[in-house]
Each structure stands twice: as structure tokens, then as C-alpha cells.
Design a protein around this motif. Structure first.
Motif, PDB file in Angstrom:
ATOM      1  N   GLU A 132       4.779  -5.844  -5.721  1.00  0.00           N
ATOM      2  CA  GLU A 132       3.892  -4.676  -5.834  1.00  0.00           C
ATOM      3  C   GLU A 132       4.196  -3.664  -4.738  1.00  0.00           C
ATOM      4  O   GLU A 132       4.265  -2.448  -4.993  1.00  0.00           O
ATOM      5  N   ALA A 133       4.353  -4.159  -3.513  1.00  0.00           N
ATOM      6  CA  ALA A 133       4.627  -3.262  -2.391  1.00  0.00           C
ATOM      7  C   ALA A 133       5.972  -2.559  -2.567  1.00  0.00           C
ATOM      8  O   ALA A 133       6.115  -1.356  -2.270  1.00  0.00           O
ATOM      9  N   PHE A 134       6.968  -3.306  -3.042  1.00  0.00           N
ATOM     10  CA  PHE A 134       8.291  -2.707  -3.259  1.00  0.00           C
ATOM     11  C   PHE A 134       8.218  -1.575  -4.272  1.00  0.00           C
ATOM     12  O   PHE A 134       8.754  -0.484  -4.054  1.00  0.00           O
ATOM     13  N   VAL A 135       7.568  -1.829  -5.424  1.00  0.00           N
ATOM     14  CA  VAL A 135       7.469  -0.804  -6.460  1.00  0.00           C
ATOM     15  C   VAL A 135       6.763   0.432  -5.927  1.00  0.00           C
ATOM     16  O   VAL A 135       7.220   1.570  -6.126  1.00  0.00           O
ATOM     17  N   ALA A 136       5.654   0.242  -5.248  1.00  0.00           N
ATOM     18  CA  ALA A 136       4.900   1.387  -4.726  1.00  0.00           C
ATOM     19  C   ALA A 136       5.730   2.175  -3.725  1.00  0.00           C
ATOM     20  O   ALA A 136       5.736   3.419  -3.733  1.00  0.00           O
ATOM     21  N   GLN A 137       6.456   1.469  -2.850  1.00  0.00           N
ATOM     22  CA  GLN A 137       7.220   2.158  -1.817  1.00  0.00           C
ATOM     23  C   GLN A 137       8.393   2.941  -2.396  1.00  0.00           C
ATOM     24  O   GLN A 137       8.633   4.089  -2.023  1.00  0.00           O
ATOM     25  N   VAL A 138       9.161   2.337  -3.323  1.00  0.00           N
ATOM     26  CA  VAL A 138      10.342   3.020  -3.837  1.00  0.00           C
ATOM     27  C   VAL A 138       9.942   4.234  -4.664  1.00  0.00           C
ATOM     28  O   VAL A 138      10.603   5.281  -4.627  1.00  0.00           O
ATOM     29  N   ILE A 139       8.824   4.128  -5.396  1.00  0.00           N
ATOM     30  CA  ILE A 139       8.351   5.290  -6.167  1.00  0.00           C
ATOM     31  C   ILE A 139       7.898   6.395  -5.230  1.00  0.00           C
ATOM     32  O   ILE A 139       8.109   7.587  -5.492  1.00  0.00           O
ATOM     33  N   ARG A 140       7.277   6.016  -4.112  1.00  0.00           N
ATOM     34  CA  ARG A 140       6.789   7.007  -3.145  1.00  0.00           C
ATOM     35  C   ARG A 140       7.930   7.659  -2.370  1.00  0.00           C
ATOM     36  O   ARG A 140       7.924   8.877  -2.132  1.00  0.00           O
ATOM     37  N   ASP A 141       8.950   6.871  -1.991  1.00  0.00           N
ATOM     38  CA  ASP A 141       9.966   7.359  -1.061  1.00  0.00           C
ATOM     39  C   ASP A 141      11.161   8.024  -1.746  1.00  0.00           C
ATOM     40  O   ASP A 141      11.870   8.815  -1.115  1.00  0.00           O
TER      41      ASP A 141
END
Length: 500
Positions: free
Chosen positions: A374-383
Motif C-alpha cells: 500500500e505504501a509503495f503504491v501511494a508513494q510512486v503515484i505521488r512522486d
């Protein structure tokens, strides 16, 4: 099996195969299958010979760029040789030659410079000369280079004679492009047995040899303009719009006993018959040569042995008239076969394709999502301004990749089935996050943090202009000048939705 130091050592020693179905009864017509060379054509022989002769003479320096004008096969052979030996290669080719050849050349690392079709062979040759002089590149000069004919004297002709040891060869049939095969093989055969007839085939609508009219040349002996009897023809690789110096030498040395005119339609017909009757995949020039050989065979006595050159394979002609009758979709007979059994039918509705990760069990929806995923998906979409969640093997993912490449869009590709995401089944866990939070299918695309959707949703967004707005809002650079229907990038088996 033999072992070789390099791919170049596999050139030559191609087989002679008897055409037992196409030839008339009692007459032996043997095809020398040059498609058995490593890059699929007779030009592999000449390509190696020209480069190695230049190396021995010191006219080609290590790392120097090689340049040549070619309809394709010479360039492909040169690309192999230059790749193996470490020389950059630039090929000059008229724009009307097959797309397959351009792609093969570029795949092998060569650069391809196209010249206008209206300028014909002499135009692409003049461009190659111009580039050589301007940049100090090594020009192969295949139409006049002695190494071209010499390699056929040393290899091709000797192979044919060895195959007929203890027997009699009566006739040799070939077309002519550069003239290297004709001159080299003709010299050795004529010396071995003056009774061997040498027959040359040329397009019937471009009879530049049969006309007897000399080739206009400049003070250096190079063609000064197109031969007056040249016309565009269907037989790629044969008969440029001038008489090459090597071909002229063969005429001057009286190596040509007969010239047979060949209609382009007959060349294509017999090339197709070679495939469907003899199981031999060959191009139009091979078909044309066989037409000439069969012409000789029909008036020959029983027991006559005829050898004809088949210069290349048919795979590099799929975008040409040779394959125009071949459909990408099922014909009526094939549809009938499909419908003859109840299962796996293309004429019945099927669920929309969903890419899965082979060999890995899916994470059930009821299980809690993995916090790391979950954290990976949120971060890559944000960054990352543009993110593609994809599978390496999926054709829909590759359609998206092709679109981004055509538009020059920089993007982050998260390939869930790659080695990088196999540790701890991270790819499967990321897939579960995407499925629960966004959509069931792969690929999934995000621009500026916004969820666009899958492949077809992205294509629809491009058609409507929404994708372009998202890119500009996220300050993503892309080529705004390209006019492209993205649905043309889908694999051929997909039936895309029509625009509303």
C-alpha cells in the motif's frame, strides 16, 4: 554439430536442393539456398569479404564508420559483420524497399538513411558517396568492389563444383544485382568446363542487359545517369537503374550465354509456389530465378542438371506485394474449421482480457492488504508524474509503452512480474492493492497522481484530449505534433472499440 569462433565463420556451404515438383520430369533443377547463410541471404558472403579485404588493405581503420547503398540484403549482411567486428554502419536505402529490411538493419545496430524512390538506385548510391566524402567514412562500393566477385570465385562456385563432383553440371542460372555472383561464379564455371551454359534473368520491363545499350558513365567509370531501358519493377535486389561495373565485366568476359526476361507477376507466383509446393521460403528474386531455370529446363534433354541461385528468404517481404494475398484474420475456410468443434471459438463472446501473473497465486480480496505494498503504491503515484503498473509479457501493456514512446513521455514502469518484484511476492501484493483500490485489470496508468485507468481508457482519454490535459497539468513534456490513433498500437487480434 561444428563449433565456430564467430557467426561469420558460418557463412557459406549452403545446400543444393532439387526442385522435384516444379521441374519437368527427367530434368534436375537444383536450387542453391542462400537463405541458409546466417543472416539469410547470399550477400552475407560479400559483406564479410568486402570488410576483410579493406582491413587487409588498411583502407578501413578500427572503429571507422562503414557506409553503403543497398536495397537491403547487402546492408543486413554488413550489419552482421560490422556488429561482430565493431564498426558503426550507415546504410542508404531507397524508401520503396521493404519495411522488414529497415527494421532488421536497425535491430542489428545500423543507421538507415532513406532516399526518395524517384531517385532510384543511382540516387541512393550518390547519397552514399556524398556521405562517405563528407564524413570520411569507408564506402563499400559493392557494385564495383573486386572482393564481391572474388568471394564467389573462392566459395560459391567451388561449392557448386564440389556438389557435382563425379557428375556433370550443364547450366547455371542467376539474376543480377551487383553482378558479383554472376562474375565470380561465371569465371570459375567457365574455366572448369566451357560447356556449362550461364543464363542471366532480368525483369522483362527493365531489359538493360538485353538491350545491348551501353551504360552512360562519367570520367571515373561510375554511372552518370539511369540506363535508358530501366523501369521500376517488382523484383527487389535485381537490376538497379544502371549496369554495375561487375555486371559489365561479366558481359565483357563473355560469361553470359543467354538472357531470359522475367515478368514480375511470374516471379511472385513462382515464389509462392516454392513455398506451397516445395516448402521453400524465398523472395521475389528467387522466384524469378526459378522461372528462368524452368524456362531452360522445359527445353532441355532428360538428365540435364541445372543450378539456380535463390538469393534470400521470404520473411523480409511481408510488407510487399509478395504477401498481399495473405490475410491477418481467418478466411472462410479457417472460420469453418473453428466452428466445427464447440470450444475455444472466436465467434462467441468472451470475458474481457485480464492479465494475470503466471505461476503466482492471487491474494484473495478478503485478506488484508499488505502495508508495504500500500505504501509503495501511494508513494510512486505521488512522486512520479506518469506511472504505468504493468506486466512484462502483456500486449496491452506494450501498447501503452509504444504510445508513450511515440509521444516521448517519460514514465515510471512498475513491472509486477519482473524479478525486482518477486521477492516476498511484492508484485502480487501490489496487484491486490490496485485491484481493491482502483480496478481489476492490468495495466493501470496514473498521470499527475490521477487514475486514468487501463489501456483502452488511456486511449479514449487521448482521443478526447483528456490525457493531454492531464499531462499538461502535471507539467509532463510530450510531442504535441504527432497525429496518432492510439488504437492502431493494439495487437492485431484485438477488436478495438470504435470512437463514439
Amino acid at each position: 554439430m561444428a563449433r565456430y569462433d564467430t557467426i561469420l565463420d558460418t557463412i557459406g556451404n549452403t545446400p543444393l536442393v532439387r526442385l522435384g515438383k516444379l521441374a519437368p520430369p527427367g530434368v534436375n533443377v537444383f536450387a542453391k539456398l542462400e537463405s541458409f547463410n546466417p543472416l539469410g541471404s547470399v550477400k552475407d558472403r560479400m559483406a564479410r569479404a568486402v570488410i576483410e579485404a579493406a582491413e587487409r588493405a588498411g583502407t578501413l581503420a578500427p572503429g571507422q564508420t562503414v557506409v553503403e547503398a543497398t536495397s537491403g540484403n547487402t546492408g543486413i549482411g554488413l550489419a552482421m559483420v560490422c556488429a561482430q567486428k565493431g564498426y558503426p554502419l550507415v546504410v542508404v536505402m531507397a524508401e520503396n524497399f521493404s519495411i522488414e529490411r529497415r527494421k532488421l538493419l536497425r535491430f542489428l545496430g545500423a543507421k538507415v538513411v532513406l532516399t526518395p524512390a524517384a531517385e532510384k538506385g543511382s540516387g541512393m548510391l550518390a547519397k552514399a558517396v556524398e556521405l562517405s566524402q563528407a564524413h570520411g567514412w569507408f564506402l563499400c562500393r559493392q557494385f564495383e568492389n573486386p572482393a564481391n566477385a572474388e568471394v564467389h570465385m573462392r566459395t560459391t562456385a567451388r561449392e557448386i563444383l564440389a556438389d557435382f563432383e563425379g557428375d556433370t553440371l550443364h547450366c547455371f542460372v542467376t539474376g543480377t544485382g551487383t553482378g558479383g555472383t554472376l562474375l565470380g561464379v561465371g569465371r570459375v564455371l567457365r574455366q572448369a568446363d566451357p560447356r556449362i551454359r550461364i543464363v542471366v534473368a532480368e525483369p522483362d520491363n527493365a531489359p538493360i542487359l538485353a538491350s545491348g545499350i551501353p551504360q552512360p558513365r562519367d570520367a571515373n567509370g561510375a554511372p552518370s545517369r539511369s540506363h535508358p531501358h530501366f523501369q521500376p519493377h517488382l523484383i527487389q535486389g535485381w537490376t538497379p537503374d544502371f549496369i554495375p561495373r561487375l555486371t559489365q565485366s561479366a558481359r565483357d568476359e563473355q560469361l553470359v550465354d543467354e538472357i531470359v526476361p522475367i515478368a514480375g507477376a511470374d516471379a511472385l507466383r513462382v515464389a509462392r509456389e516454392l513455398a506451397t509446393v516445395e516448402g521453400i521460403l524465398a523472395g521475389p528474386s528467387s522466384g524469378a530465378t526459378v522461372v528462368a531455370a524452368l524456362h531452360v529446363a522445359r527445353r532441355s534433354a532428360p538428365g540435364t542438371n541445372i543450378v539456380c541461385m535463390l538469393p534470400d528468404t521470404g520473411e523480409r517481404y511481408m510488407s510487399t506485394p509478395l504477401f498481399e494475398h495473405i490475410s491477418e484474420t481467418m478466411n472462410d475456410d479457417e472460420v469453418a474449421i473453428s466452428r466445427s468443434t464447440p470450444g475455444y471459438r472466436f465467434d462467441r463472446p468472451t470475458p474481457p482480457p485480464v492479465c494475470a501473473i503466471p505461476g503466482l497465486a492471487p491474494v484473495p480480496d478478503e485478506e488484508p492488504l499488505d502495508a508495504r505494498a500500500e505504501a509503495f503504491v501511494a508513494q510512486v503515484i505521488r512522486d512520479k508524474p506518469v506511472v504505468l503498473f504493468a506486466l512484462e509479457w502483456c500486449e496491452f501493456c506494450w501498447a501503452v509503452r509504444k504510445l508513450f514512446a511515440r509521444l516521448g513521455i517519460d514514465y515510471e514502469s512498475v513491472d509486477l512480474d519482473s524479478v525486482a518484484y518477486q521477492q516476498g511476492d511484492l508484485g502480487v501484493k501490489i496487484r491486490a492493492v490496485l485491484r481493491k483500490q482502483f480496478a481489476q485489470t492490468i495495466p493501470q496508468i496514473f498521470i499527475g497522481g490521477a487514475h486514468i485507468g487501463g489501456c483502452t481508457e488511456l486511449f479514449d482519454a487521448m482521443r478526447s484530449g483528456q490525457m493531454q490535459q492531464q499531462l499538461e497539468g502535471a507539467r509532463v513534456d510530450y510531442d504535441r505534433k504527432i497525429a496518432l490513433d492510439p488504437y492502431t498500437l493494439l495487437p492485431n487480434w484485438v477488436h478495438p472499440r470504435e470512437p463514439a
